[in-house]
Design a protein around this motif. Sequence first.
Motif, PDB file in Angstrom:
ATOM      1  N   TYR A 100       0.717   2.897   7.452  1.00  7.63           N
ATOM      2  CA  TYR A 100       0.410   3.999   6.524  1.00  7.63           C
ATOM      3  C   TYR A 100       0.875   5.344   7.065  1.00  7.63           C
ATOM      4  N   GLN A 101       0.723   5.575   8.366  1.00  8.35           N
ATOM      5  CA  GLN A 101       1.102   6.869   8.930  1.00  8.35           C
ATOM      6  C   GLN A 101       2.585   7.148   8.760  1.00  8.35           C
ATOM      7  N   LYS A 155       3.234   7.659   5.022  1.00  4.69           N
ATOM      8  CA  LYS A 155       2.785   8.993   4.625  1.00  4.69           C
ATOM      9  C   LYS A 155       3.818  10.043   5.033  1.00  4.69           C
ATOM     10  N   GLU A 184       2.365   3.519   1.661  1.00  4.95           N
ATOM     11  CA  GLU A 184       2.208   4.974   1.697  1.00  4.95           C
ATOM     12  C   GLU A 184       1.074   5.437   0.790  1.00  4.95           C
ATOM     13  N   SER A 185       0.292   4.483   0.285  1.00  5.45           N
ATOM     14  CA  SER A 185      -0.838   4.813  -0.580  1.00  5.45           C
ATOM     15  C   SER A 185      -2.124   4.913   0.235  1.00  5.45           C
ATOM     16  N   GLU A 186      -2.840   6.027   0.081  1.00  2.64           N
ATOM     17  CA  GLU A 186      -4.106   6.199   0.780  1.00  2.64           C
ATOM     18  C   GLU A 186      -5.124   5.146   0.315  1.00  2.64           C
ATOM     19  N   ARG A 187      -5.076   4.815  -0.971  1.00  5.79           N
ATOM     20  CA  ARG A 187      -5.980   3.792  -1.506  1.00  5.79           C
ATOM     21  C   ARG A 187      -5.735   2.436  -0.835  1.00  5.79           C
ATOM     22  N   HIS A 232      -4.345   1.889   2.069  1.00  2.00           N
ATOM     23  CA  HIS A 232      -4.733   2.006   3.475  1.00  2.00           C
ATOM     24  C   HIS A 232      -6.237   1.844   3.637  1.00  2.00           C
ATOM     25  N   ARG A 233      -6.996   2.511   2.778  1.00  4.96           N
ATOM     26  CA  ARG A 233      -8.455   2.445   2.852  1.00  4.96           C
ATOM     27  C   ARG A 233      -8.962   1.017   2.623  1.00  4.96           C
TER      28      ARG A 233
END
Length: 442
Positions: free
Chosen positions: A212-213, A216, A376-379, A381-382
């Motif tokens: 993810y990092q 992002k 690359e999605s925060e959702r 990743h969470r």
Amino acid sequence: MSRYETDDIIYALATGWVQSALAVIRVSGQGCRARLAACFSRPKALEEAENATLVHGYLQNEEHQRIDEVVCAVYTEGHGYTLEESVEFTCHGSLAVIKEILELFARLGLRSAEGGEFTFRSFLHGRLDLTQAEAVQELVSSQSKRSRSMALGRLEGSLKDQITHLKNELMAIMATVEVQLDYAEDELDAFTFPRQRLVFLLDLIKQLSSTYQIGKLFKQGARIVLAGSTNAGKSSLFNLLLKQERSIVSPVRGTTRDYIEADLDVEGIPVKLYDTAGLRESEDVIESEGIKRTERLIGQADLVVYLVDSSEHGPLPQEDERTLVVYNKSDLAKPPKGELAISAQTGEGVGLLLGQIANRLRHGMQSTMEDQLIIESERQHRLLLHAAEALERALVLVDQDIPLDIIAVELGEALQNLGELTGEVTPADILETIFSGFCVGK
């Protein structure tokens, strides 16, 4: 999703609201061809066209006055972007023409689409899973070739396939547990929990989550500030990297009194590059304000490239993970041995500098392989983090010899999170949040 009425026939401009040679207007919904035939010069040809065929004709108003010459791309039910009956009109890109066509469709009883509504229907009908739907927006907003390539891979189903694999592995583990829970102990052989299999699955989920990092970074980009004393060559380097004369270059110290910014691509990473006022003590009010702005930018930067004149010696900033010290004018004076040196005049060493910048931005992450799956999605990743946390709790319970029915709860929690990734068990309010961020026409 309460804000979307899925039985309506919807329409939207799929291209930008700007004057152009051509524009595309998308219409989707059961019975749309019959409705549109009323304003088309060749109604029978439109209604009887086979899937994925083009029909030429004219859109005309209620008085049969021609509005524009168009080409209709026809998709029958079960095909096209939404898997609904749909028509995409290619018309001329005059804003007056576009406006008149949209008003005509409204008078026909069609509804103007909300942002993301076409993609939502595609998801609803099973053409895309949620990771692919998110990839549509990621592809639209991509800022570099690398970001576009990664989003396209996810749209084609690379992430969907990986999540499916993870779910299948987890369900296989859960199946062995369920067998133990469904039968009495005296009916089964001694049970050994597949711990190594669970550890391997946990590692796969953590590896995917850790991308993810870098995802992002490729999505949002980075802020890089060129800093240093006056006349260190910041503006020359700025112009060299952009391959155009954007900053004024002069031997007079203090020429740059405010910052200049421009977009740059560094090994696929979108970068906002800043040329700044030279750092020094100054009694000039305007230059002093420029220096203050430089200091604020340095505080906000992801990376500061601090240029030093190789022919001068003085105090240097402490190099850290956010500061890269670079000796410029290596063509005029020999820089200290072992230091990163360039010449903004000849271009010598600039390729190495760009490589160092890319490495610093990635923080040493091994995520540059073209075939590596990156999120690359925060959702996403969470949800991956939550799935991993549930599996870690399950491992602790296994090692403590806790009853299987309690372990099964944690395994089920992990499966729930993986299911939300693809949209199988995603609540309606979350779906609305995701699709509402899309542009109209998507």
